[in-house]
Scaffold this active site. Structure first.
Site, PDB file in Angstrom:
ATOM      1  N   PHE A  16      33.345  73.238  51.583  1.00  0.00           N
ATOM      2  CA  PHE A  16      33.501  74.383  52.467  1.00  0.00           C
ATOM      3  C   PHE A  16      34.973  74.609  52.775  1.00  0.00           C
ATOM      4  CE2 PHE A  16      29.083  73.126  53.931  1.00  0.00           C
ATOM      5  CZ  PHE A  16      28.472  74.149  53.222  1.00  0.00           C
ATOM      6  N   SER A 260      41.221  67.141  58.989  1.00  0.00           N
ATOM      7  CA  SER A 260      40.516  66.619  57.833  1.00  0.00           C
ATOM      8  C   SER A 260      39.101  67.172  57.755  1.00  0.00           C
ATOM      9  CB  SER A 260      40.459  65.084  57.923  1.00  0.00           C
ATOM     10  OG  SER A 260      39.524  64.543  57.028  1.00  0.00           O
ATOM     11  N   LYS A 261      38.676  67.511  56.539  1.00  0.00           N
ATOM     12  CA  LYS A 261      37.300  67.958  56.342  1.00  0.00           C
ATOM     13  C   LYS A 261      36.317  66.862  56.728  1.00  0.00           C
ATOM     14  CE  LYS A 261      37.939  71.092  52.387  1.00  0.00           C
ATOM     15  NZ  LYS A 261      37.588  71.320  50.965  1.00  0.00           N
ATOM     16  N   ARG A 262      36.717  65.634  56.474  1.00  0.00           N
ATOM     17  CA  ARG A 262      35.793  64.509  56.669  1.00  0.00           C
ATOM     18  C   ARG A 262      35.724  64.061  58.128  1.00  0.00           C
ATOM     19  NH1 ARG A 262      38.656  64.172  52.162  1.00  0.00           N
ATOM     20  NH2 ARG A 262      37.592  63.928  50.157  1.00  0.00           N
ATOM     21  N   LYS A 263      36.828  64.206  58.862  1.00  0.00           N
ATOM     22  CA  LYS A 263      36.883  63.667  60.218  1.00  0.00           C
ATOM     23  C   LYS A 263      36.755  64.730  61.304  1.00  0.00           C
ATOM     24  CE  LYS A 263      39.924  59.828  58.852  1.00  0.00           C
ATOM     25  NZ  LYS A 263      41.252  59.196  59.062  1.00  0.00           N
TER      26      LYS A 263
END
Length: 494
Positions: A16, A260-263
């Site tokens: 995304f 961050s996309k992950r965090k």
């Protein structure tokens, strides 16, 4: 600005679209619109392993949501179509330039396997080298040696033959045109073509930028270390490099690392799902690394286009501030008319199944009646269903003690509600003014404090201790539903 301004945003569909990517796209778009140039959208999908299905659909929707349109690109076309790199690769656009680099000695075929590469890296680390700079042994092979390796069917990559000595330099607009110098000895031979035959980012984007006549490459500062390779490639191909401008990263709220996309919850689609206005997000993102002056923050789209300049983009990192974004969104919501707010919250009410899909004229009119009760409190459109829920659904009292105001007990609360019911039942005018006049007269006669009676009635009709203004809420609920809920509250207390 003597040449036509042509800039591009070239995301990789690996997930995304990150809100930081939208900020970079926005700076490119503002630069193009300010100078009357062209904004090109290009999809760089050469990383097959990280490709995510539907990512392209998401990024196109994300850009359109915030109001970024493109002059050339997917779904629009243009003189340099196609604008998807895998499609351009299928047409053989890149291979001729790889062959040119090989023929002129600026690149070489490397037959070193991934396993050998890892072994070489480990050996370098064991010798105490802080950074492993790969220089392939095939740099100096003869044509006969290369042909012999190919004859064995060995897979190979194509690598840039970076000079061993000298300095590579480039200028950066964001840093005021400051010249950045890098020793070639500190570089390594990067891969240009994978063993699959797919070009990597370093080569494909550069060829596309040249063929699409990109005048300015405006991208994130994480690409600064890669720029010397790109400068060398431009020179090797005999092309003039574009002007570079590396915009600052956006740090997390605590300043510890990039968003961050992950965090972090920073996928662009999450913001429209929560009810952020695109015009508010447009304004906020424009201020992530750029400013008009030291105090102006709220600006229209037209004002930002007119005022934008790359000279005012700061090289220091921006910092994400969710609270400030939410406050700005609230400011923009309050600028909307009641009818506009109604239209924008209806999808959220439909999703919560508070109104039907499609909405009926009666429902729309009722929502428009309710909007003034929450207009000043809305910071995200997605808050509307929770704020308005009790207007559409029955309330309950899992904790009856909520009905009891401070310094009152169960009998006195029940008595106060019964007295209010008695006064309100015969009313023929259920307007805010009449309701306030009636209940304040009851307070004067009963000796109750306003906070006590109003608190008991508020919880009785809404099921919550915090709700819109009491008299407006009673008027919006109507006489029958208000009295039914008050009687149910008395029954609960008894």
């Amino acid at each position: 600005m003597t040449t036509p301004i042509r800039v591009r945003f070239a995301p990789s569909p690996t997930g995304f679209l990150h809100i930081g990517g939208v900020r970079t796209a926005l700076f490119n778009w503002l630069f193009a619109r300010h100078y009357g140039g062209s904004f090109i959208l290009r999809i760089e999908d050469t990383d097959e392993k990280r490709y995510v299905a539907d990512a392209v659909t998401d990024l196109l929707a994300s850009l359109r949501w915030i109001g970024i349109d493109w002059d050339e690109g997917p779904e629009k076309g243009g003189p340099h179509a196609p604008y998807v790199q895998s499609e351009r690769h299928a047409l053989g656009i890149y291979r001729q330039y790889v062959d040119q680099l090989l023929a002129h000695g600026h690149a070489y075929k490397s037959f070193v396997s991934n396993e050998e590469l890892e072994r070489m890296r480990a050996e370098a680390m064991a010798r105490g080298l802080k950074s492993f700079r790969f220089r392939g042994p095939e740099r100096d092979w003869t044509p006969e040696q290369v042909a012999a390796a190919e004859a064995q069917g060995l897979p190979y990559t194509v690598r840039l033959k970076v000079p061993l000595e000298g300095v590579t330099s480039f200028q950066d607009l964001v840093r005021g045109g400051e010249q950045i110098n890098v020793n070639n000895a500190d570089l390594y031979d990067i891969v240009l073509l994978k063993s699959s035959g797919m070009p990597v980012y370093h080569l494909a984007h550069l060829i596309d930028d040249h063929l699409m006549q990109i005048s300015h490459v405006i991208r994130g500062e994480e690409w600064v270390p890669s720029t010397p390779y790109h400068v060398l490639l431009y020179a090797a191909l005999g092309w003039t490099a574009p002007i570079f401008a590396h915009v600052p990263n956006i740090l997390r709220q605590d300043g510890r690392g990039k968003l961050s996309k992950r965090k972090d919850d920073v996928a662009t689609n999450r913001f429209w799902e929560r009810g952020y206005l695109p015009e508010a997000m447009f304004n906020y993102l424009a201020l992530q690394g750029w400013s008009y002056d030291d105090h102006t923050e709220i600006m229209t789209r037209t004002e930002i286009i007119e005022r934008f300049s790359i000279e005012r983009v700061q090289p220091s990192p921006a910092r994400w501030n969710p609270e400030k974004l939410q406050d700005m969104n609230g400011i923009y919501i309050r600028k909307l008319t009641v009818t506009e707010v109604t239209e924008r919250i209806l999808p959220f009410l439909q999703q919560a199944e508070l109104v039907s899909t499609p909405v009926t004229p009666t429902e729309r009119a009722y929502v428009e009646q309710l909007v003034p009760l929450i207009h000043e409190r809305l910071e995200e459109l997605g808050e509307a269903p929770d704020l308005l829920d009790f207007f559409f659904r029955d309330v309950s009292f899992p904790d009856p003690t909520l009905l009891i105001p401070k310094k009152m007990d169960t009998p006195t609360t029940a008595a106060a509600l019964r007295a209010a019911i008695e006064r309100l039942t015969p009313l023929t005018d259920w307007s805010e003014a009449t309701l306030e006049q009636t209940l304040r007269a009851l307070i004067a006669e009963s000796g109750l404090k306003p906070g006590q009676l109003f608190s008991a009635i508020r919880v009785a009709i809404t099921g919550r201790t915090v709700a819109p203004p009491l008299f407006a809420t009673l008027a919006a609920l109507g006489q029958q539903r208000s009295l039914e809920r008050m009687r149910a509250a008395v029954a609960t207390l008894e």
